[in-house]
Design a protein around this motif. Structure first.
Motif, PDB file in Angstrom:
ATOM      1  N   LYS A 131      44.358  39.549 -38.289  1.00  0.00           N
ATOM      2  CA  LYS A 131      44.389  39.923 -36.873  1.00  0.00           C
ATOM      3  C   LYS A 131      43.003  39.708 -36.268  1.00  0.00           C
ATOM      4  O   LYS A 131      42.001  40.174 -36.791  1.00  0.00           O
ATOM      5  N   ASN A 187      53.500  42.526 -29.127  1.00  0.00           N
ATOM      6  CA  ASN A 187      52.516  43.557 -28.782  1.00  0.00           C
ATOM      7  C   ASN A 187      51.264  42.969 -28.150  1.00  0.00           C
ATOM      8  O   ASN A 187      50.311  43.687 -27.887  1.00  0.00           O
ATOM      9  N   HIS A 188      51.254  41.654 -27.959  1.00  0.00           N
ATOM     10  CA  HIS A 188      50.098  40.918 -27.439  1.00  0.00           C
ATOM     11  C   HIS A 188      48.887  41.034 -28.365  1.00  0.00           C
ATOM     12  O   HIS A 188      47.748  41.087 -27.918  1.00  0.00           O
ATOM     13  N   ASP A 189      49.186  41.082 -29.675  1.00  0.00           N
ATOM     14  CA  ASP A 189      48.148  40.978 -30.696  1.00  0.00           C
ATOM     15  C   ASP A 189      48.060  39.525 -31.142  1.00  0.00           C
ATOM     16  O   ASP A 189      49.083  38.833 -31.255  1.00  0.00           O
ATOM     17  N   MET A 240      41.326  38.409 -23.324  1.00  0.00           N
ATOM     18  CA  MET A 240      41.612  39.555 -24.178  1.00  0.00           C
ATOM     19  C   MET A 240      41.028  40.822 -23.552  1.00  0.00           C
ATOM     20  O   MET A 240      39.805  40.934 -23.407  1.00  0.00           O
ATOM     21  N   ASP A 241      41.901  41.723 -23.149  1.00  0.00           N
ATOM     22  CA  ASP A 241      41.473  43.006 -22.601  1.00  0.00           C
ATOM     23  C   ASP A 241      40.483  42.824 -21.452  1.00  0.00           C
ATOM     24  O   ASP A 241      39.446  43.485 -21.379  1.00  0.00           O
ATOM     25  N   TYR A 291      46.976  36.740 -33.993  1.00  0.00           N
ATOM     26  CA  TYR A 291      46.799  36.593 -35.432  1.00  0.00           C
ATOM     27  C   TYR A 291      46.487  35.135 -35.762  1.00  0.00           C
ATOM     28  O   TYR A 291      46.920  34.221 -35.056  1.00  0.00           O
ATOM     29  N   GLY A 332      42.607  39.755 -32.531  1.00  0.00           N
ATOM     30  CA  GLY A 332      42.494  40.222 -31.156  1.00  0.00           C
ATOM     31  C   GLY A 332      43.662  41.099 -30.747  1.00  0.00           C
ATOM     32  O   GLY A 332      44.764  41.004 -31.304  1.00  0.00           O
ATOM     33  N   THR A 333      43.434  41.963 -29.774  1.00  0.00           N
ATOM     34  CA  THR A 333      44.477  42.822 -29.203  1.00  0.00           C
ATOM     35  C   THR A 333      44.468  42.684 -27.683  1.00  0.00           C
ATOM     36  O   THR A 333      43.483  42.243 -27.094  1.00  0.00           O
ATOM     37  N   MET A 334      45.593  43.040 -27.068  1.00  0.00           N
ATOM     38  CA  MET A 334      45.746  42.981 -25.611  1.00  0.00           C
ATOM     39  C   MET A 334      45.395  41.574 -25.102  1.00  0.00           C
ATOM     40  O   MET A 334      44.647  41.401 -24.143  1.00  0.00           O
TER      41      MET A 334
END
Length: 765
Positions: free
Chosen positions: A501, A486-488, A522-523, A490, A503-505
């Protein structure tokens, strides 16, 4: 990186070459419509004529129909059996049969497979099954001995290409202008998408990065993920792109067109394009070590390609693999050049931590940056093909196709050969294996959600794409960062796994080699964590230790190349190398002060720089090291007043165990805090902790177990319900309310006595 082509002045085949294939010991077999199978050396020299392909066994007669070979695939080498296991190959014929042949060209068995020509075939990676595609549009699965298992699909178009997935559970095939991924399980719905505007001629699916490449008569090549999402599409060439093939390592692929052979990065941009005198290149095959390739020309030519001028950078050194037997080391500071000559072909190289590691077909050379003249040499067992090299400060790891994983010191002493069930060296890349001074982490290909760490596996909830261990010795312990499907992003501690967790994207990330700094795209932003360990110290402080800046100039799908000191380099999706500017050196300095417990120097540094991220990092470092005075100063500097009050409260607790428990609560670890307090016989403080957390059942359970302060729990429970205006409905509390008298003066006296006893025990120490 460049591509050097080698081609004989006069074609050895008299008709077009349909296919080529490499043996495990880097010999090439080529098959032509002139019915001959030739054997070549890796340098492009003709060794011998293996056989004249004649399945009928009759004398060749122009009146008889001739069977031409359409495809050739060698039986894959089994794990742990080196290069001697693949001594047979299979070829497909225009008569619809496939033929299993010995290495000497003798036909062991022929099997009727399709009506019309058999166009393509492929062994799965275990060698237990063979998939074939034919002119009749059928795709069939066969056993190793040639027994039909199933007809996987029937289409209205000829099948020009079939490829297995890395787990051998899916098959990719062409269907006109479409690509189709079909599961071996009949109940699963296939994934299909329109990939090209013209007929698709070739496709390939890489077992390492799980990406798909395709080419066709629309004169383009494209890169896809397994969901059919386009990652890259080339501009149209002058002629159709007739062949395409992944390098085994998954970091690049080769394309062939009319009189043209090229090497491209996995994201699609081109490293090199070279012209040849070969006609259309109909088939491309890579050597198992990924350093050479060969292609089949329509004019009868066999074209060999050598990857040269591969470059590595570390600090002031630039390492260039000039050709197959020569490596140059440039020292930019000293303005010197060292030329390293090798008897055998250079396969892999890696530089870092003051050492250069180079592997050839038979040996591994370890150079120290202080002495380039006398390397330490390691003999590679049974000519195992090295697929990956990773380094840390004290060790380096070699991954090969025979033994698997080997960990060495830089003086060539073998330290360990870790193994786990289903381990395959060819699946391991620098993104899926990571080494530190104490820990080796490996992504388990058989279970995409599992990482083998130390003595046992650790599971994640999603498929893991990439893992990395921190390399520095900062005193925070070894930590693992992982990027999932999911491109998260960890992070977890290795010894006591607690996954957080952060970061996301996330497109890409990298640890710093010299300090515990983490950088990620990241994003659309470039994010630098000055102290990633903050997520295990205080969740509220963790977001404050991040430095964020606009990352739009790096684009999508950028990848970090290195992060050493304050020098961070990444490669954009178009292949351009870019340096990340203005990375602060003060975060690494602050970590060094923290490691040495030099808190006064750390405070002076933060006051001089006046950075909120540095103050937040210092606060987390101080809490981690239990220096509450420094933590109070740091929290006050970032206006975290409630944290200052809590730190002052912790500092006033008389016992060290009580302070340790409160810090565990700050990390949101009440179970850990309970263990600390009970082991120190601070039963009342433990019960009061659960009361303050409103976990009444646990508070009463401990009071009953240790036969103390039951009335204290009942008193605070009654006070709590009275404030809410509610009646007691818990059966257990109702039971003890009837049997245990509750008097506030007695409860107050017991609490005071417990606190006095705690202070007294501290004075005795």
């Amino acid at each position: 990186m460049k591509l050097k082509l080698v081609q004989t002045p006069v074609n050895k085949h008299t008709d077009l070459v349909t296919c080529v294939g490499w043996t495990q010991d880097n010999e090439l077999y080529s098959v032509s419509d002139d019915k001959t199978i030739l054997k070549w050396s890796g340098d492009g020299d003709l060794l011998s004529t293996v056989t004249t392909f004649n399945p009928s066994g009759k004398l060749v007669d122009d009146d008889d129909p001739k069977v031409s070979v359409t495809d050739l695939k060698w039986f894959p080498a089994s794990p742990g059996k080196g290069q001697m296991s693949a001594d047979t190959f299979v070829v497909g014929g225009t008569d619809g049969k496939f033929y299993i042949c010995s290495k000497g060209g003798k036909i062991e068995r022929g099997v009727e497979a399709h009506k019309g020509a058999l166009i393509c075939l492929q062994w799965n990676y275990e060698g237990s099954a063979l998939v074939t595609g034919g002119e009749d549009g059928h795709i069939k699965i066969w056993s190793r001995s040639g027994m039909l298992r199933s007809t996987l699909a029937k289409t209205s178009f000829p099948i020009y290409c079939v490829v297995w997935s890395s787990d051998n559970e899916f098959v990719l095939y062409t269907n006109g202008k479409n690509l189709v991924i079909k599961s071996l399980q009949p109940a699963n719905k296939p994934t299909q998408w329109k990939a090209h505007d013209g007929l698709i001629l070739k496709a390939d699916w890489n077992l390492v990065n799980n990406l798909i490449v395709s080419c066709g008569e629309d004169k383009k090549y494209k890169v896809w993920d397994t969901y059919g999402r386009k990652i890259f599409s080339s501009t149209p060439f002058e002629h159709p792109v007739t062949s395409i093939a992944w390098c085994p390592s998954g970091d690049m692929f080769a394309i062939g067109s009319f009189n043209l052979l090229g090497i491209c990065d996995k994201l699609g941009w081109c490293y090199a394009m070279e012209e040849s005198q070969s006609g259309s290149l109909l088939n491309i095959a890579w050597t198992p070590d990924g350093t050479q390739l060969a292609s089949a020309g329509g004019s009868g030519a066999v074209v060999f390609g050598h990857i040269v001028n591969r470059r590595l950078d570390w600090k002031q050194y630039q390492v260039k693999i000039v050709d197959d037997h020569k490596v140059s080391v440039y020292d930019i500071v000293q303005c010197s050049i060292e030329n390293l000559e090798f008897r055998d072909r250079v396969i892999k190289a890696c530089i870092g931590f003051g050492h250069l590691v180079i592997t050839t077909c038979y040996q591994c050379y370890v150079y120290n940056e202080r002495n380039w003249n006398t390397p330490v040499i390691v003999d590679l067992t049974n000519n195992g093909r090295v697929t990956c090299i990773q380094q840390c400060a004290e060790y380096f790891v070699l991954v090969d196709s025979f033994i698997g994983i080997q960990i060495f010191t830089y003086d060539a002493r073998l330290v360990s050969q870790p193994k786990f069930a289903g381990m395959r060296g060819e699946f391991m890349t620098p993104q899926t294996i990571s080494l530190s001074n104490e820990v080796l982490a490996v992504k388990d290909h058989n279970d995409e959600k599992s990482k083998m760490i130390g003595d046992g596996p650790m599971k994640h909830t999603m498929d893991v794409l990439e893992i990395a261990l921190n390399k520095s010795n900062s005193g925070t312990g070894r930590q693992l960062v992982m990027l999932d499907k999911n491109h998260d992003l960890y992070i977890t501690k290795v010894m006591k796994p607690v996954v957080q967790k952060i970061g996301t994207m996330v497109d890409t990330f990298a640890w710093n080699d010299e300090a515990d700094l983490l950088v990620a795209i990241m994003d659309g932003k470039l994010v630098i964590w000055y102290y990633p360990n903050a997520v295990f110290v205080d969740d509220d402080v963790a977001p404050l230790v991040r430095n964020e800046r606009d990352g739009s100039i790096y684009g999508k799908n950028a990848q970090f190349v290195s992060f050493i000191g304050t020098n961070c380099t990444l490669r954009r999706a178009d292949g351009a190398l870019m340096s990340v500017s203005n990375i602060s050196p003060f975060a690494a300095m602050l970590q060094e002060f923290s490691r040495k417990k030099q808190w006064e120097e750390a405070i002076r540094l933060c006051r001089h720089i006046k950075s909120k991220e540095l103050w937040a990092s210092l606060a987390a470092m101080a809490l981690f090291n239990h220096d509450l005075n420094t933590a109070e100063v740091a929290f006050a500097s970032i206006d975290e007043i409630h944290k200052v009050q809590y730190v002052c409260y912790i500092r006033d607790i008389p016992s060290a165990e009580g302070r340790e428990a409160e810090l565990a609560l700050l990390r949101k670890q009440p179970k850990e805090a309970e263990g600390i307090l009970l082991s120190a016989n601070l039963t009342y403080r433990c019960i009061r902790m659960w009361i303050d957390l409103y976990n009444w059942d646990r508070a009463l359970e401990l009071a009953i177990k240790y036969k103390t302060h039951v009335d204290t729990v009942l008193y605070f429970r009654a006070k709590y319900l009275k404030a809410l205006g509610r009646l007691e409905d818990n059966k257990r509390f109702l039971q003890y309310t009837q049997t245990v008298p509750v008097e506030w003066p007695k409860v107050k006296a017991k609490i005071a006595m417990e606190l006095d006893a705690e202070r007294g025990s501290v004075k005795l120490r």
